[in-house]
Design a protein around this motif. Structure first.
Motif, PDB file in Angstrom:
ATOM      1  N   THR A   1     -74.877  27.928  38.741  1.00 43.70           N
ATOM      2  CA  THR A   1     -73.636  27.160  38.643  1.00 43.70           C
ATOM      3  C   THR A   1     -73.879  25.693  38.981  1.00 43.70           C
ATOM      4  N   GLY A   2     -74.694  25.454  40.005  1.00 39.23           N
ATOM      5  CA  GLY A   2     -74.997  24.083  40.386  1.00 39.23           C
ATOM      6  C   GLY A   2     -75.662  23.306  39.270  1.00 39.23           C
ATOM      7  N   PHE A   3     -76.643  23.923  38.628  1.00 37.87           N
ATOM      8  CA  PHE A   3     -77.336  23.233  37.547  1.00 37.87           C
ATOM      9  C   PHE A   3     -76.438  23.060  36.321  1.00 37.87           C
ATOM     10  N   LEU A   4     -75.596  24.055  36.034  1.00 45.12           N
ATOM     11  CA  LEU A   4     -74.680  23.923  34.894  1.00 45.12           C
ATOM     12  C   LEU A   4     -73.673  22.804  35.141  1.00 45.12           C
ATOM     13  N   ALA A   5     -73.138  22.733  36.373  1.00 42.84           N
ATOM     14  CA  ALA A   5     -72.197  21.656  36.700  1.00 42.84           C
ATOM     15  C   ALA A   5     -72.893  20.301  36.605  1.00 42.84           C
TER      16      ALA A   5
END
Length: 421
Positions: free
Chosen positions: A396-400
């Motif tokens: 999720t962090g990388f997608l955000a």
């Protein structure tokens, strides 16, 4: 490219559009009465006559505009003969026809309604009164005005409309009691700014939702619904179009679609797994053990995914201008940066690995023979849950972070990440 409307064309002439929605100059009239049309030859003439009667009686500078969606039953000729202006909308769909009609309208205000003679275009006084008073969107309310016997199917009257209207009030805090009334009036300028995009029956929901979200002034007036004058079945399909409305409401509310269910599952999973980690418990004579803990861990995993989806979906909707900016969401994004999500997820992931290693060590202490299965399974369940949740947070962090790149690019174009020139 879309062809511009020839504003000098006589009202009795049909106007062709190539594709999409035309651009027009500033409105010349006070009111446009807009009707989407697809093979309405049986009722179109009487609807136009009633609309013309209202314009004459109220002494309003207005027009009747027919957005024809590919009729093959002579509807366009009937409309022209009745003195209406006709635009041809090649893109099929209720929403597509109305979007084109709104863009082509010459009136400052627009009242739209179906061309099946179910709404009385001779009685538009209440709509125009509220519009002149400054309201941006004036909805009809059929439940207050009266529904003729047989005019609304049983499922629509007692299930579809009440449930969808209730969900609209719950999700978006709109005051409306008849969310999907087919006759409504609005300021052309205010609605044009909403950038409405849907092409099907859900267009009715989109208009109300977007108007509510941006804070337009909305009111409701009683209106009547009569049995339509067509001999053929209506274009509306109960289950298909009901689902399209529901789907739209959910997609426009990441809180209710993702966050609230996800947060509830996280809370339930955390409490249950925390209690059961120390061993089975009994409540009201019912024993809760390792199988319940597995369910709790599943709740945790699904719940965390829901919360992550809510965050990503909210940001995506703002980027596409589907939802207005949210200060609360902005603060959440500032708090949960890419680095914090990745490092936090990595810590949880490593804790899960450590738990699995501990379980293997305990098993090795008995030379990989029999041991307390329930205790070992509890540790394995929490460890695998931690690994899964940690991986979710990292992803999720990388997608955000990926989604935020275009914001940074926009800043660079304006002079740099720090806002300097």
């Amino acid at each position: 490219m879309v062809e511009l409307m020839d504003m000098a064309e006589p009202a009795s002439k049909s106007v062709r559009q190539v594709a999409g929605i035309p651009s027009v100059t500033m409105p010349e009239l006070e009111l446009t009465i807009l009707m989407p049309c697809l093979n309405e030859a049986e009722t179109l003439a009487v609807c136009i006559a009633k609309a013309q009667t209202f314009l004459g009686r109220a002494q309003i500078a207005g027009e009747v505009l027919i957005a024809d969606n590919g009729s093959t039953d002579n509807s366009q000729h009937i409309a022209e003969a009745g003195g209406a202006r006709v635009i041809d909308v090649p893109m099929r769909g209720y929403g597509a026809a109305l979007r084109a009609g709104i863009a082509a309208a010459r009136g400052r205000y627009i009242v739209m309604g179906d061309a099946d003679d179910s709404y009385n275009f001779e009685r538009l006084d209440a709509f125009l009164k509220r519009l002149r008073a400054g309201d941006d969107l004036v909805m009809g309310n059929r439940f207050r005005g009266g529904i003729e016997a047989g005019a609304m199917p049983f499922l629509h009257r007692y299930l579809g409309n009440p449930v969808l209207s209730w969900l609209g009030r719950l999700f978006f805090r709109t005051p409306l009691r008849d969310f999907h009334c087919g006759i409504r009036g609005f300021s052309r300028g205010a609605i044009a700014k909403l950038d409405l995009r849907t092409t099907g029956m859900e267009f009715a929901s989109e208009m109300v939702v977007r108007a509510t979200l941006v804070g337009l002034k909305i009111s409701e007036v009683p209106t009547t619904l009569s049995k339509d004058g067509r001999s053929r079945p209506p274009h509306l399909r109960t289950w298909r179009d009901g689902w399209r409305h529901l789907r739209f409401l959910l997609l426009y509310s990441p809180r209710w679609l993702f966050f609230y269910p996800g947060a509830s599952l996280v809370a339930a999973g955390t409490v249950l797994s925390g209690l059961l980690f120390w061993g089975p418990i009994r409540i009201a004579g019912i024993s809760f053990e390792i199988r319940t803990m597995l369910v709790a861990c599943t709740c945790l995993i699904v719940g965390i995914q829901g919360v992550c989806f809510a965050t990503i979906a909210r940001g995506f909707a703002e980027d596409l201008n589907l939802l207005p900016p949210s200060p609360r969401y902005g603060r959440i994004i500032e708090a949960f940066t890419l680095e914090r999500l990745v490092f936090g997820g990595a810590a949880i992931f490593l804790a899960g690995i450590a738990g699995l290693v501990t379980a293997v060590v305990r098993w090795g202490e008995v030379h990989f023979g029999s041991l307390d299965v329930s205790g070992l399974l509890g540790m394995v369940a929490l460890s695998t849950t931690a690994i899964t949740v940690g991986a979710q947070l990292i992803f999720t962090g990388f997608l955000a972070g990926l989604m935020s790149i275009k914001h940074s690019s926009a800043n660079v174009a304006l002079g740099g990440f720090d806002g300097t020139q």
